[in-house]
Scaffold this active site. Sequence first.
Site, PDB file in Angstrom:
ATOM      1  N   HIS A   7       0.819  -1.213   0.000  1.00  0.00           N
ATOM      2  CA  HIS A   7       0.000   0.000   0.000  1.00  0.00           C
ATOM      3  C   HIS A   7       0.847   1.255   0.000  1.00  0.00           C
ATOM      4  O   HIS A   7       0.485   2.267  -0.579  1.00  0.00           O
ATOM      5  CB  HIS A   7      -0.903   0.008   1.233  1.00  0.00           C
ATOM      6  CG  HIS A   7      -2.078  -0.872   1.076  1.00  0.00           C
ATOM      7  ND1 HIS A   7      -2.346  -1.909   1.921  1.00  0.00           N
ATOM      8  CD2 HIS A   7      -3.038  -0.884   0.148  1.00  0.00           C
ATOM      9  CE1 HIS A   7      -3.428  -2.514   1.512  1.00  0.00           C
ATOM     10  NE2 HIS A   7      -3.874  -1.914   0.444  1.00  0.00           N
ATOM     11  N   ARG A  51      -7.259  -2.092 -13.503  1.00  0.00           N
ATOM     12  CA  ARG A  51      -7.019  -3.471 -13.044  1.00  0.00           C
ATOM     13  C   ARG A  51      -7.784  -3.677 -11.726  1.00  0.00           C
ATOM     14  O   ARG A  51      -7.254  -3.416 -10.655  1.00  0.00           O
ATOM     15  CB  ARG A  51      -5.530  -3.712 -12.818  1.00  0.00           C
ATOM     16  CG  ARG A  51      -4.687  -3.746 -14.087  1.00  0.00           C
ATOM     17  CD  ARG A  51      -3.226  -3.991 -13.729  1.00  0.00           C
ATOM     18  NE  ARG A  51      -2.420  -4.418 -14.844  1.00  0.00           N
ATOM     19  CZ  ARG A  51      -1.574  -3.610 -15.509  1.00  0.00           C
ATOM     20  NH1 ARG A  51      -1.448  -2.358 -15.171  1.00  0.00           N
ATOM     21  NH2 ARG A  51      -0.860  -4.094 -16.511  1.00  0.00           N
ATOM     22  N   ARG A  82     -11.595  -3.623 -16.159  1.00  0.00           N
ATOM     23  CA  ARG A  82     -11.348  -5.030 -16.467  1.00  0.00           C
ATOM     24  C   ARG A  82     -11.870  -5.888 -15.327  1.00  0.00           C
ATOM     25  O   ARG A  82     -11.629  -5.575 -14.153  1.00  0.00           O
ATOM     26  CB  ARG A  82      -9.840  -5.271 -16.658  1.00  0.00           C
ATOM     27  CG  ARG A  82      -9.548  -6.689 -17.118  1.00  0.00           C
ATOM     28  CD  ARG A  82      -8.108  -6.857 -17.525  1.00  0.00           C
ATOM     29  NE  ARG A  82      -7.214  -6.846 -16.372  1.00  0.00           N
ATOM     30  CZ  ARG A  82      -5.887  -6.930 -16.480  1.00  0.00           C
ATOM     31  NH1 ARG A  82      -5.314  -7.007 -17.666  1.00  0.00           N
ATOM     32  NH2 ARG A  82      -5.132  -6.912 -15.402  1.00  0.00           N
ATOM     33  N   GLU A 142      -4.501 -11.531 -25.183  1.00  0.00           N
ATOM     34  CA  GLU A 142      -3.238 -11.795 -24.486  1.00  0.00           C
ATOM     35  C   GLU A 142      -2.889 -13.270 -24.478  1.00  0.00           C
ATOM     36  O   GLU A 142      -1.909 -13.681 -23.865  1.00  0.00           O
ATOM     37  CB  GLU A 142      -3.258 -11.212 -23.082  1.00  0.00           C
ATOM     38  CG  GLU A 142      -4.428 -11.619 -22.212  1.00  0.00           C
ATOM     39  CD  GLU A 142      -4.415 -10.924 -20.844  1.00  0.00           C
ATOM     40  OE1 GLU A 142      -3.411 -10.307 -20.463  1.00  0.00           O
ATOM     41  OE2 GLU A 142      -5.437 -11.017 -20.151  1.00  0.00           O
ATOM     42  N   ASN A 179       2.048  -7.950 -22.326  1.00  0.00           N
ATOM     43  CA  ASN A 179       2.849  -8.572 -21.256  1.00  0.00           C
ATOM     44  C   ASN A 179       2.578 -10.076 -21.244  1.00  0.00           C
ATOM     45  O   ASN A 179       3.500 -10.900 -21.217  1.00  0.00           O
ATOM     46  CB  ASN A 179       2.487  -7.999 -19.885  1.00  0.00           C
ATOM     47  CG  ASN A 179       2.558  -6.484 -19.839  1.00  0.00           C
ATOM     48  OD1 ASN A 179       3.204  -5.875 -20.674  1.00  0.00           O
ATOM     49  ND2 ASN A 179       1.885  -5.893 -18.874  1.00  0.00           N
ATOM     50  N   ASP A 180       1.309 -10.430 -21.250  1.00  0.00           N
ATOM     51  CA  ASP A 180       0.968 -11.858 -21.232  1.00  0.00           C
ATOM     52  C   ASP A 180       1.096 -12.489 -22.610  1.00  0.00           C
ATOM     53  O   ASP A 180       1.496 -13.645 -22.733  1.00  0.00           O
ATOM     54  CB  ASP A 180      -0.456 -12.067 -20.697  1.00  0.00           C
ATOM     55  CG  ASP A 180      -0.472 -12.112 -19.185  1.00  0.00           C
ATOM     56  OD1 ASP A 180       0.364 -12.837 -18.617  1.00  0.00           O
ATOM     57  OD2 ASP A 180      -1.295 -11.422 -18.577  1.00  0.00           O
ATOM     58  N   ARG A 188       6.800 -14.383 -17.281  1.00  0.00           N
ATOM     59  CA  ARG A 188       7.008 -12.932 -17.212  1.00  0.00           C
ATOM     60  C   ARG A 188       7.600 -12.470 -15.889  1.00  0.00           C
ATOM     61  O   ARG A 188       8.051 -11.335 -15.766  1.00  0.00           O
ATOM     62  CB  ARG A 188       5.700 -12.173 -17.510  1.00  0.00           C
ATOM     63  CG  ARG A 188       4.625 -12.351 -16.483  1.00  0.00           C
ATOM     64  CD  ARG A 188       3.303 -11.766 -16.945  1.00  0.00           C
ATOM     65  NE  ARG A 188       3.094 -10.409 -16.472  1.00  0.00           N
ATOM     66  CZ  ARG A 188       1.958  -9.738 -16.607  1.00  0.00           C
ATOM     67  NH1 ARG A 188       0.923 -10.297 -17.230  1.00  0.00           N
ATOM     68  NH2 ARG A 188       1.820  -8.529 -16.157  1.00  0.00           N
ATOM     69  N   CYS A 233      -2.647  -2.213 -23.997  1.00  0.00           N
ATOM     70  CA  CYS A 233      -2.452  -1.763 -22.616  1.00  0.00           C
ATOM     71  C   CYS A 233      -1.272  -2.453 -21.951  1.00  0.00           C
ATOM     72  O   CYS A 233      -1.031  -2.282 -20.762  1.00  0.00           O
ATOM     73  CB  CYS A 233      -3.728  -1.957 -21.795  1.00  0.00           C
ATOM     74  SG  CYS A 233      -4.290  -3.664 -21.738  1.00  0.00           S
TER      75      CYS A 233
HETATM   76  C1  PEP Z   1      -0.914  -7.540 -20.171  1.00  0.00           C
HETATM   77  O1  PEP Z   1      -0.881  -8.759 -19.969  1.00  0.00           O
HETATM   78  O2  PEP Z   1      -0.237  -6.986 -21.073  1.00  0.00           O
HETATM   79  C2  PEP Z   1      -1.760  -6.665 -19.351  1.00  0.00           C
HETATM   80  C3  PEP Z   1      -1.908  -5.389 -19.629  1.00  0.00           C
HETATM   81  O3  PEP Z   1      -2.364  -7.208 -18.255  1.00  0.00           O
HETATM   82  P1  PEP Z   1      -1.606  -7.527 -16.872  1.00  0.00           P
HETATM   83  O4  PEP Z   1      -0.244  -6.899 -16.956  1.00  0.00           O
HETATM   84  O5  PEP Z   1      -2.452  -6.956 -15.808  1.00  0.00           O
HETATM   85  O6  PEP Z   1      -1.578  -9.034 -16.872  1.00  0.00           O
HETATM   86 MG    MG Z   2      -2.369  -9.706 -18.749  1.00  0.00          MG
END
Ligand code: PEP
Ligand code: MG
Length: 604
Positions: A210, A317, A353, A452, A475-476, A486, A523
């Site tokens: 936090h 998120r 989301r 993703e 990212n995923d 990751r 994103c």
């Molecule tokens: C992603 O996977 O790129 C994404 C934006 O979601 P998160 O990073 O929350 O998994």
């Molecule tokens: Mg993701």
Amino acid sequence: MIERPELRLRGIPAAPGIAIGAALVMGDARAVAVQRAIDEGEISQELDRFEAAKAAARIELRRVAEGTEFNANAPAPAEFDANAFSGGDPAAILEAYVAMLNDPELDDRVRRHIAVNRQNAEAAVCTASDEITKLFSAAKDAYIQERRHDVAFVCDLVLRALVQKEPERGLLASTATIVLARDLSPADTAGVVRERALGFSTERGSRTSHTAIMARALEMPAVLGVEGLLRAVTTGDMVVVDGFRGEVILHPSASTLAAAEARLFAHHAFLRTLRETNGGDAGTADGVRIELLANVELAAEARVAEGHGAEGIGLFRTEFLYIDRSTPPTEDEQFAIYRETILAMNGKPVVLRTFDIGGDKFASSFEVPPELNPALGLRAVRLALSRPEVLLVQLRAMARASAFGDLRILVPMVSQVAEMKKVRELLAQAVAEIRARGEATADTIPLGMMIEVPSAAILADVFARHADFFSLGTNDLVQYLLAVDRTNTELAPLASPYDPAALRLIANVAREAEAAGIPLSICGAMASDLHALPLLVGLGLRKLSMEPATIRTVKAALRRLDAATCRTIATRALQAESATEVRAMVHEATESLLSDLLALCAAT
Ligand code: PEP
Ligand code: MG
């Protein structure tokens, strides 16, 4: 005076920025508290001292709460509610600490140690604190474990009052100060901000704690998790906190100090220039309009995002609301947070989301069975559909909030058409339930999906029939496409979004989204990587969503790019053989155009 050698300590970059100033080491009240055994005749006096210390701690917390720039009007919970921590609203967190002061778990223990075990108030508070933190540490869930710090903070506050140790504020008022501590509670952080400290660093803490979240929301440079910090520093020492690199420099040499100052001034000057010259719409030099949106985790960040020029929230998120608590957030709690976010964005779009829990994101409110490969397991929409009653609560809260602005719902980790169909059914049910109660919802609530998982990217044409919009989660997508965890820092170089395989998937998604006429955004972290911009623009991306603080830089970079050139670069990149080849290509194309922006980003 003895010159102490410069010392560089690494930590977790929790909030960006550079702060230079004199150290203020926040004392550990325990170190000065006298702990002793007492006689029977002293019991009532020690109980009274404990009560008085609690009252003083309560006043201190309320004083800080009133000073937070956030709305401190949150009603005080009648009793301690661990769930209050998860909303991330500083005023609510501070009130939760107030309630924690009266929690019988703490109160009864301290009283027993005084009355039965004959300890003075200081010793009784320390013993009770140790006992409760030990209980929390034994919890299976990492977020419950984190709560032990909250207990420790509250006990520390009471101890401070017992030893009548004023929080060290004198220095704060007069000097440019860097606060250093073993740990800081969100309450302390809010207090520090109120007193206008320049930055802070702690030995404990993680990026998701936090304290880190509050530092980011308040935009105060912070480095957490710095081992050995307090051993090496005393109040008054010169310190540099580099929240970009995650570095704390103690007793910097003259040349280090000059370099840090130069970076700090350059950064400020740069931000000023960006603010001054950054008006108007975002787009490329040849007039291709690009929408810039913000990724957030807290309602309070929406205000920050607006200040940075976000044209909406591209990704909220919401899983953060489920973390750090023993039961999922109620419909009303969620509704309040979503509505606050939407109202803060003044009619701009807000993409919420549905919770993305599982994988590396745990939440104590879900009993997820241990899995060998959690990233490939019961995560995100899969978990949500296995607990439809929990998802329905969230969808109802979102449906209610939709009456207050432009709300859209995004589903994470979709890999099957059936998942989108099922979520759509549940959304229709949630909307019907809200309307049946006589409450308003928007006429339509767009339902989109994260792209993703590679299967979704390959079948983008098929999924486009079932989604109102796409959001690329690179990212995923990269993790699943290249089979690289990751969270594995050693393998990080392999997990490159520049890999031509990733680029071909993105190109396919862009093509199919356009053919189907549905909006597409990105994103993942790639959206704010300046070197990646020519690729994204060239592949047809027109909406980029990123951490609020990066929006202005990306906007400045886009203005120097030419969409036609970007298309040429992207076309070549799609034919490349490796990420290394693509990287070299984009570096060559962007280096001279964006050198000043890149120099600043290199610091981050
Ligand atoms: C992603 O996977 O790129 C994404 C934006 O979601 P998160 O990073 O929350 O998994
Ligand atoms: Mg993701």
